[in-house]
Motif scaffolding. Structure first.
Motif, PDB file in Angstrom:
ATOM      1  N   VAL A 247     -42.337  -5.187-105.871  1.00 39.82           N
ATOM      2  CA  VAL A 247     -43.638  -4.652-106.296  1.00 39.82           C
ATOM      3  C   VAL A 247     -44.543  -5.782-106.803  1.00 39.82           C
ATOM      4  CG1 VAL A 247     -44.770  -3.218-108.046  1.00 39.82           C
ATOM      5  CG2 VAL A 247     -42.787  -2.337-106.824  1.00 39.82           C
ATOM      6  N   MET A 248     -43.994  -6.671-107.605  1.00 42.40           N
ATOM      7  CA  MET A 248     -44.798  -7.722-108.233  1.00 42.40           C
ATOM      8  C   MET A 248     -45.268  -8.794-107.251  1.00 42.40           C
ATOM      9  SD  MET A 248     -45.503  -7.372-111.489  1.00 42.40           S
ATOM     10  CE  MET A 248     -45.670  -9.005-112.203  1.00 42.40           C
ATOM     11  N   THR A 249     -44.658  -8.858-106.078  1.00 41.52           N
ATOM     12  CA  THR A 249     -45.075  -9.858-105.097  1.00 41.52           C
ATOM     13  C   THR A 249     -45.884  -9.245-103.961  1.00 41.52           C
ATOM     14  OG1 THR A 249     -42.911  -9.668-104.007  1.00 41.52           O
ATOM     15  CG2 THR A 249     -43.185 -11.468-105.577  1.00 41.52           C
ATOM     16  N   ASP A 250     -46.342  -8.011-104.149  1.00 43.96           N
ATOM     17  CA  ASP A 250     -47.225  -7.371-103.174  1.00 43.96           C
ATOM     18  C   ASP A 250     -48.656  -7.377-103.706  1.00 43.96           C
ATOM     19  OD1 ASP A 250     -47.434  -5.442-100.666  1.00 43.96           O
ATOM     20  OD2 ASP A 250     -48.614  -4.534-102.285  1.00 43.96           O
ATOM     21  N   GLU A 251     -49.608  -7.606-102.822  1.00 41.32           N
ATOM     22  CA  GLU A 251     -51.008  -7.739-103.244  1.00 41.32           C
ATOM     23  C   GLU A 251     -51.510  -6.542-104.036  1.00 41.32           C
ATOM     24  OE1 GLU A 251     -55.447  -8.568-101.297  1.00 41.32           O
ATOM     25  OE2 GLU A 251     -53.706  -8.207 -99.992  1.00 41.32           O
ATOM     26  N   HIS A 252     -51.208  -5.325-103.560  1.00 42.32           N
ATOM     27  CA  HIS A 252     -51.735  -4.126-104.210  1.00 42.32           C
ATOM     28  C   HIS A 252     -50.744  -3.485-105.174  1.00 42.32           C
ATOM     29  CE1 HIS A 252     -55.114  -4.534-101.577  1.00 42.32           C
ATOM     30  NE2 HIS A 252     -54.383  -4.377-100.492  1.00 42.32           N
ATOM     31  N   ALA A 253     -49.465  -3.486-104.814  1.00 35.99           N
ATOM     32  CA  ALA A 253     -48.459  -2.862-105.677  1.00 35.99           C
ATOM     33  C   ALA A 253     -48.343  -3.587-107.017  1.00 35.99           C
ATOM     34  CB  ALA A 253     -47.102  -2.840-104.975  1.00 35.99           C
ATOM     35  N   SER A 254     -48.600  -4.893-107.019  1.00 31.86           N
ATOM     36  CA  SER A 254     -48.498  -5.644-108.279  1.00 31.86           C
ATOM     37  C   SER A 254     -49.468  -5.113-109.327  1.00 31.86           C
ATOM     38  CB  SER A 254     -48.760  -7.136-108.027  1.00 31.86           C
ATOM     39  OG  SER A 254     -50.037  -7.341-107.442  1.00 31.86           O
ATOM     40  N   HIS A 255     -50.613  -4.580-108.891  1.00 26.37           N
ATOM     41  CA  HIS A 255     -51.567  -4.017-109.854  1.00 26.37           C
ATOM     42  C   HIS A 255     -51.020  -2.738-110.498  1.00 26.37           C
ATOM     43  CE1 HIS A 255     -54.672  -6.873-108.829  1.00 26.37           C
ATOM     44  NE2 HIS A 255     -54.535  -6.597-107.552  1.00 26.37           N
ATOM     45  N   VAL A 256     -50.200  -2.016-109.740  1.00 24.55           N
ATOM     46  CA  VAL A 256     -49.554  -0.822-110.300  1.00 24.55           C
ATOM     47  C   VAL A 256     -48.590  -1.241-111.413  1.00 24.55           C
ATOM     48  CG1 VAL A 256     -48.076   1.175-109.807  1.00 24.55           C
ATOM     49  CG2 VAL A 256     -49.780   0.434-108.114  1.00 24.55           C
ATOM     50  N   ALA A 257     -47.815  -2.290-111.136  1.00 19.77           N
ATOM     51  CA  ALA A 257     -46.846  -2.756-112.133  1.00 19.77           C
ATOM     52  C   ALA A 257     -47.538  -3.257-113.398  1.00 19.77           C
ATOM     53  CB  ALA A 257     -45.979  -3.857-111.530  1.00 19.77           C
ATOM     54  N   THR A 258     -48.572  -4.069-113.235  1.00 16.85           N
ATOM     55  CA  THR A 258     -49.238  -4.606-114.423  1.00 16.85           C
ATOM     56  C   THR A 258     -49.978  -3.516-115.198  1.00 16.85           C
ATOM     57  OG1 THR A 258     -51.110  -5.303-113.025  1.00 16.85           O
ATOM     58  CG2 THR A 258     -49.455  -6.966-113.566  1.00 16.85           C
ATOM     59  N   GLN A 259     -50.528  -2.539-114.473  1.00 11.88           N
ATOM     60  CA  GLN A 259     -51.158  -1.422-115.190  1.00 11.88           C
ATOM     61  C   GLN A 259     -50.110  -0.620-115.958  1.00 11.88           C
ATOM     62  OE1 GLN A 259     -54.015  -0.795-115.999  1.00 11.88           O
ATOM     63  NE2 GLN A 259     -54.330   1.392-116.345  1.00 11.88           N
ATOM     64  N   GLY A 260     -48.952  -0.443-115.359  1.00 14.97           N
ATOM     65  CA  GLY A 260     -47.861   0.231-116.056  1.00 14.97           C
ATOM     66  C   GLY A 260     -47.468  -0.505-117.319  1.00 14.97           C
ATOM     67  N   MET A 261     -47.385  -1.821-117.230  1.00 19.81           N
ATOM     68  CA  MET A 261     -47.047  -2.623-118.406  1.00 19.81           C
ATOM     69  C   MET A 261     -48.116  -2.512-119.488  1.00 19.81           C
ATOM     70  SD  MET A 261     -45.565  -6.033-116.536  1.00 19.81           S
ATOM     71  CE  MET A 261     -45.158  -6.840-118.074  1.00 19.81           C
ATOM     72  N   ARG A 262     -49.335  -2.223-119.068  1.00 25.41           N
ATOM     73  CA  ARG A 262     -50.454  -2.119-120.010  1.00 25.41           C
ATOM     74  C   ARG A 262     -50.503  -0.760-120.704  1.00 25.41           C
ATOM     75  NH1 ARG A 262     -54.060  -3.367-116.582  1.00 25.41           N
ATOM     76  NH2 ARG A 262     -54.393  -5.554-117.088  1.00 25.41           N
ATOM     77  N   VAL A 263     -50.226   0.335-119.971  1.00 29.69           N
ATOM     78  CA  VAL A 263     -50.521   1.671-120.516  1.00 29.69           C
ATOM     79  C   VAL A 263     -49.304   2.546-120.799  1.00 29.69           C
ATOM     80  CG1 VAL A 263     -52.772   1.672-119.371  1.00 29.69           C
ATOM     81  CG2 VAL A 263     -50.823   2.780-118.237  1.00 29.69           C
ATOM     82  N   ILE A 264     -48.150   2.237-120.208  1.00 26.94           N
ATOM     83  CA  ILE A 264     -46.973   3.078-120.469  1.00 26.94           C
ATOM     84  C   ILE A 264     -46.603   2.966-121.947  1.00 26.94           C
ATOM     85  CG2 ILE A 264     -44.481   3.285-120.042  1.00 26.94           C
ATOM     86  CD1 ILE A 264     -45.084   2.679-117.093  1.00 26.94           C
ATOM     87  N   SER A 265     -46.458   4.093-122.596  1.00 32.28           N
ATOM     88  CA  SER A 265     -46.277   4.098-124.051  1.00 32.28           C
ATOM     89  C   SER A 265     -44.841   3.821-124.487  1.00 32.28           C
ATOM     90  CB  SER A 265     -46.737   5.445-124.633  1.00 32.28           C
ATOM     91  OG  SER A 265     -45.962   6.503-124.110  1.00 32.28           O
ATOM     92  N   SER A 266     -43.874   4.057-123.600  1.00 36.55           N
ATOM     93  CA  SER A 266     -42.474   3.865-123.965  1.00 36.55           C
ATOM     94  C   SER A 266     -42.184   2.393-124.271  1.00 36.55           C
ATOM     95  CB  SER A 266     -41.554   4.337-122.837  1.00 36.55           C
ATOM     96  OG  SER A 266     -40.235   3.887-123.044  1.00 36.55           O
ATOM     97  N   PHE A 267     -41.819   2.116-125.510  1.00 33.07           N
ATOM     98  CA  PHE A 267     -41.504   0.738-125.908  1.00 33.07           C
ATOM     99  C   PHE A 267     -40.333   0.202-125.095  1.00 33.07           C
ATOM    100  CE2 PHE A 267     -39.157  -2.264-128.606  1.00 33.07           C
ATOM    101  CZ  PHE A 267     -40.151  -3.201-128.858  1.00 33.07           C
ATOM    102  N   ALA A 268     -39.317   1.027-124.885  1.00 26.81           N
ATOM    103  CA  ALA A 268     -38.127   0.593-124.147  1.00 26.81           C
ATOM    104  C   ALA A 268     -38.479   0.206-122.711  1.00 26.81           C
ATOM    105  CB  ALA A 268     -37.084   1.708-124.148  1.00 26.81           C
ATOM    106  N   LYS A 269     -39.343   0.998-122.063  1.00 27.80           N
ATOM    107  CA  LYS A 269     -39.730   0.702-120.681  1.00 27.80           C
ATOM    108  C   LYS A 269     -40.554  -0.579-120.618  1.00 27.80           C
ATOM    109  CE  LYS A 269     -37.903   4.313-118.641  1.00 27.80           C
ATOM    110  NZ  LYS A 269     -36.710   4.128-117.781  1.00 27.80           N
ATOM    111  N   ARG A 270     -41.454  -0.755-121.573  1.00 27.00           N
ATOM    112  CA  ARG A 270     -42.279  -1.966-121.562  1.00 27.00           C
ATOM    113  C   ARG A 270     -41.422  -3.211-121.833  1.00 27.00           C
ATOM    114  NH1 ARG A 270     -47.821  -1.880-124.566  1.00 27.00           N
ATOM    115  NH2 ARG A 270     -46.651  -1.147-126.378  1.00 27.00           N
ATOM    116  N   MET A 271     -40.446  -3.081-122.714  1.00 20.09           N
ATOM    117  CA  MET A 271     -39.554  -4.208-122.975  1.00 20.09           C
ATOM    118  C   MET A 271     -38.686  -4.518-121.753  1.00 20.09           C
ATOM    119  SD  MET A 271     -40.233  -5.466-125.913  1.00 20.09           S
ATOM    120  CE  MET A 271     -41.936  -5.009-125.514  1.00 20.09           C
ATOM    121  N   ALA A 272     -38.296  -3.469-121.035  1.00 21.48           N
ATOM    122  CA  ALA A 272     -37.513  -3.680-119.814  1.00 21.48           C
ATOM    123  C   ALA A 272     -38.339  -4.439-118.777  1.00 21.48           C
ATOM    124  CB  ALA A 272     -37.047  -2.339-119.251  1.00 21.48           C
TER     125      ALA A 272
END
Length: 280
Positions: free
Chosen positions: A78-103
């Motif tokens: 996901v992180m090495t795809d032009e468009h999918a990487s934006h999904v991952a970084t947005q997830g890291m920005r807005v997902i509220s679960s501390f455990a998921k963000r730390m993972a």
């Protein structure tokens, strides 16, 4: 976006605004229901699909559990795809679960070199380094970049990540990079990617400047002249002459002055010669 795409986007926004948490959870479950997350990945890799997934993220904690799990299962892909990487970084920005963000942070740090040396992965890392929303993970990422500074500085994409750290992070981080590059400044200065990093260390602060200048002044005269007349190295020598403090500046001038005829006749050494000739 075209007018049609704008209309589709507006319709999508209207639809998801009417969905409750359970609806969003079911949608996320369906998108990630395949064992290989095929539907999710196909949508994430599409430009419009990526935009819509980003808008779904953060709407429901229950839905985010499914999205985060899918991202983590295929993190490097996901992180090495032009468009999918934006999904991952947005997830890291807005997902509220501390455990998921730390993972996700741990995945970023573990795969830092692989991502930094990838065309799209490096863009994602640079966005993380620049954005204060990612401070919870960028400090650890910067540590990984500093530890692997030499490898990354010799890579076209990795060197840009190193430059981002030098630009956006603290002097402490810049100094750590400088220490890990000690002994390699001259060889890096001969390369296209490396000369930018050496130049930034010269400009960054007195502490990082000294690291570079000590190595330049240890050069044999012939090697220093070769650097000053090379296609990339002359930029480093010019920067050193422009920003270096007096006592180190004088040492560099004295080492180069005996090569003035060579510098004047060199396509790449002429500016160095002009600077030397202006010194009284």
């Amino acid at each position: 976006m075209t007018i049609s795409e704008d209309e589709d986007d507006a319709l999508f926004q209207e639809v998801i605004s009417k969905l409750n948490g359970s609806d969003l959870q079911r949608m996320a479950a369906l998108l990630t229901s395949n064992s290989d997350d095929r539907y999710f990945l196909e949508i994430a890799r599409n430009k419009n699909g990526s935009i819509r997934l980003q808008k779904l993220l953060g709407k429901s904690d229950e839905a985010d559990v499914f999205f985060a799990a899918a991202i983590l299962r295929h993190f490097c892909y996901v992180m090495t795809d032009e468009h999918a990487s934006h999904v991952a970084t947005q997830g890291m920005r807005v997902i509220s679960s501390f455990a998921k963000r730390m993972a996700m942070r741990d995945h970023i740090v573990h795969h830092a070199v692989l991502l930094a040396c990838d065309r799209h992965g490096s863009v994602a890392l640079n966005a993380i380094i620049r954005d204060v929303s990612f401070l919870y993970c960028s400090t650890a990422l910067v540590g990984a970049v500093a530890s692997n500074a030499l490898l990354l500085s010799n890579d076209a994409y990795g060197s840009i990540v190193v430059q981002h750290v030098l630009k956006y992070f603290s002097l402490h981080s810049a100094y750590n990079i400088g220490v890990n590059l000690r002994g390699h400044y001259v060889e890096l200065s001969f390369t296209e990617s490396g000369r930018y990093i050496v130049g930034k260390l010269l400009e960054r602060d007195a502490e990082t400047e000294v690291l570079v200048m000590e190595e330049l002044l240890e050069c044999e005269g012939d090697e220093l002249a070769r650097l000053a007349t090379s296609v990339y190295g002359h930029f480093v020598v010019e920067t050193a002459l422009k920003v270096t403090r007096v006592h180190l500046f004088r040492g560099l001038v004295n080492k180069l002055k005996s090569f003035l005829p060579l510098l004047r006749s060199s396509l790449h050494g002429r500016t160095v010669a002009e600077i030397l000739e202006s010194v009284r």
